[in-house]
Write a protein that holds these residues in place. Sequence first.
Motif, short mmCIF file in Angstrom:
data_model
loop_
_atom_site.label_atom_id
_atom_site.label_comp_id
_atom_site.label_asym_id
_atom_site.label_seq_id
_atom_site.Cartn_x
_atom_site.Cartn_y
_atom_site.Cartn_z
N GLY A 61 10.93 -39.59 10.47
CA GLY A 61 11.86 -39.00 9.51
C GLY A 61 12.82 -40.03 8.94
N ILE A 62 13.28 -40.93 9.78
CA ILE A 62 14.19 -41.98 9.32
C ILE A 62 13.50 -42.86 8.28
CG2 ILE A 62 15.43 -44.07 10.05
CD1 ILE A 62 16.03 -42.53 12.70
N LEU A 63 12.24 -43.21 8.54
CA LEU A 63 11.51 -44.03 7.57
C LEU A 63 10.87 -43.20 6.45
CD1 LEU A 63 9.80 -46.80 9.71
CD2 LEU A 63 11.69 -47.03 8.13
N GLN A 64 11.00 -41.88 6.56
CA GLN A 64 10.52 -40.96 5.53
C GLN A 64 9.01 -41.10 5.32
OE1 GLN A 64 13.10 -41.70 2.16
NE2 GLN A 64 14.90 -41.01 3.27
N VAL A 65 8.28 -41.11 6.44
CA VAL A 65 6.82 -41.14 6.41
C VAL A 65 6.29 -40.06 7.35
CG1 VAL A 65 6.60 -43.59 5.83
CG2 VAL A 65 6.66 -42.90 8.22
N GLU A 66 5.04 -39.71 7.18
CA GLU A 66 4.38 -38.75 8.07
C GLU A 66 4.05 -39.45 9.39
OE1 GLU A 66 3.74 -35.50 7.43
OE2 GLU A 66 4.78 -35.73 5.52
N ASN A 67 3.92 -38.67 10.46
CA ASN A 67 3.62 -39.28 11.75
C ASN A 67 2.19 -39.80 11.86
OD1 ASN A 67 2.40 -36.81 11.90
ND2 ASN A 67 3.14 -36.33 13.95
N VAL A 68 1.38 -39.53 10.86
CA VAL A 68 0.01 -40.06 10.84
C VAL A 68 -0.11 -41.25 9.87
CG1 VAL A 68 -1.09 -37.91 11.54
CG2 VAL A 68 -0.67 -38.35 9.12
N ALA A 69 1.00 -41.74 9.38
CA ALA A 69 0.99 -42.84 8.41
C ALA A 69 0.41 -44.10 9.05
CB ALA A 69 2.41 -43.12 7.92
N ASP A 70 -0.36 -44.84 8.26
CA ASP A 70 -0.93 -46.08 8.77
C ASP A 70 0.10 -47.21 8.64
OD1 ASP A 70 -0.91 -46.67 6.07
OD2 ASP A 70 -3.08 -46.80 5.86
N PHE B 183 20.77 -38.09 8.21
CA PHE B 183 20.42 -36.74 8.66
C PHE B 183 19.22 -36.79 9.60
CE2 PHE B 183 17.99 -32.78 8.06
CZ PHE B 183 18.88 -31.90 8.66
N SER B 184 18.21 -37.55 9.25
CA SER B 184 17.03 -37.69 10.10
C SER B 184 17.39 -38.34 11.44
CB SER B 184 15.94 -38.52 9.41
OG SER B 184 15.42 -37.81 8.32
N ALA B 185 18.32 -39.28 11.42
CA ALA B 185 18.73 -39.96 12.64
C ALA B 185 19.46 -39.02 13.59
CB ALA B 185 19.63 -41.16 12.30
N GLN B 186 20.06 -37.97 13.06
CA GLN B 186 20.77 -37.01 13.91
C GLN B 186 19.81 -36.05 14.60
OE1 GLN B 186 23.45 -35.27 11.05
NE2 GLN B 186 25.09 -36.69 11.56
N LYS B 187 18.61 -35.89 14.06
CA LYS B 187 17.63 -34.97 14.66
C LYS B 187 17.00 -35.64 15.88
CE LYS B 187 15.26 -34.09 10.81
NZ LYS B 187 14.19 -33.52 9.99
N MET B 188 17.07 -34.97 17.00
CA MET B 188 16.47 -35.49 18.22
C MET B 188 15.12 -34.82 18.44
SD MET B 188 18.37 -37.77 19.41
CE MET B 188 19.91 -38.36 18.78
N ILE B 189 14.10 -35.64 18.66
CA ILE B 189 12.75 -35.15 18.89
C ILE B 189 12.57 -34.81 20.37
CG2 ILE B 189 10.30 -35.72 18.75
CD1 ILE B 189 11.63 -35.31 16.06
N TYR B 190 13.03 -35.67 21.22
CA TYR B 190 12.98 -35.44 22.67
C TYR B 190 14.19 -36.10 23.28
CZ TYR B 190 11.47 -40.27 22.96
OH TYR B 190 11.42 -41.63 22.86
N ASP C 160 4.90 -41.99 20.33
CA ASP C 160 4.06 -40.84 19.97
C ASP C 160 3.72 -39.98 21.19
OD1 ASP C 160 4.10 -41.51 17.29
OD2 ASP C 160 2.14 -42.50 17.33
N ILE C 161 3.45 -40.62 22.31
CA ILE C 161 3.13 -39.87 23.54
C ILE C 161 4.34 -39.07 23.99
CG2 ILE C 161 2.65 -40.14 26.01
CD1 ILE C 161 0.80 -42.53 25.16
N LYS C 162 5.52 -39.68 23.96
CA LYS C 162 6.74 -38.96 24.35
C LYS C 162 6.97 -37.76 23.43
CE LYS C 162 9.34 -42.77 26.40
NZ LYS C 162 10.51 -43.63 26.26
N CYS C 163 6.75 -37.95 22.15
CA CYS C 163 6.95 -36.86 21.19
C CYS C 163 5.96 -35.73 21.44
CB CYS C 163 6.80 -37.36 19.76
SG CYS C 163 8.15 -38.40 19.23
N ARG C 164 4.72 -36.08 21.67
CA ARG C 164 3.69 -35.04 21.93
C ARG C 164 4.00 -34.28 23.20
NH1 ARG C 164 0.03 -38.78 19.72
NH2 ARG C 164 -0.46 -39.64 21.75
N GLN C 165 4.44 -34.97 24.24
CA GLN C 165 4.75 -34.31 25.50
C GLN C 165 5.91 -33.33 25.33
OE1 GLN C 165 5.45 -37.60 28.12
NE2 GLN C 165 3.32 -37.70 28.78
N PHE C 166 6.89 -33.72 24.55
CA PHE C 166 8.06 -32.88 24.37
C PHE C 166 7.77 -31.69 23.47
CE2 PHE C 166 12.07 -31.69 22.34
CZ PHE C 166 12.80 -31.38 23.47
#
Length: 128
Positions: free
Chosen positions: A52-61, A37-44, A110-116
């Motif tokens: 989402g695919i790895l089930q972690v927050e985007n700020v995860a270390d 399901f996460s793989a079907q979601k397009m961010i940009y 991350d840059i591509k995601c932020r821009q979109f």
Amino acid sequence: MVRNEFEAARKFALKAKQLFPELDNISQIITVCGIHFSAQKMIYNDGKDLYGILQVENVADETTIQKQYRKLALVLHPDKNKFPGAEEAFKLIGEEHMTLSDKEKRSVYDIKCRQFTRPAVTKVLWEY
């Protein structure tokens, strides 16, 4: 899951787990559905939701990403999980882990995601 209705299948499996907690391997089905399901979601444009695919927050270390990848890999490994879609989910998490564990690739993503996802700037008029 044949028709790629992973979110519906995930919800159904979650309900089954709630009603029958003793069901064998229900968490494996839920994990497979969640990843697809996460793989079907397009961010940009063509960009998948790697976090989402790895089930972690985007700020995860890096450590959190590595631990989550290992956890998912154990659940999804084709030798341990024979459910439909498990092998593809295993490949997906491997690909996304490679991207997110490489600092340069992760930064570009991350840059591509932020821009979109950048909200449109609206002009605020203040009255004095």
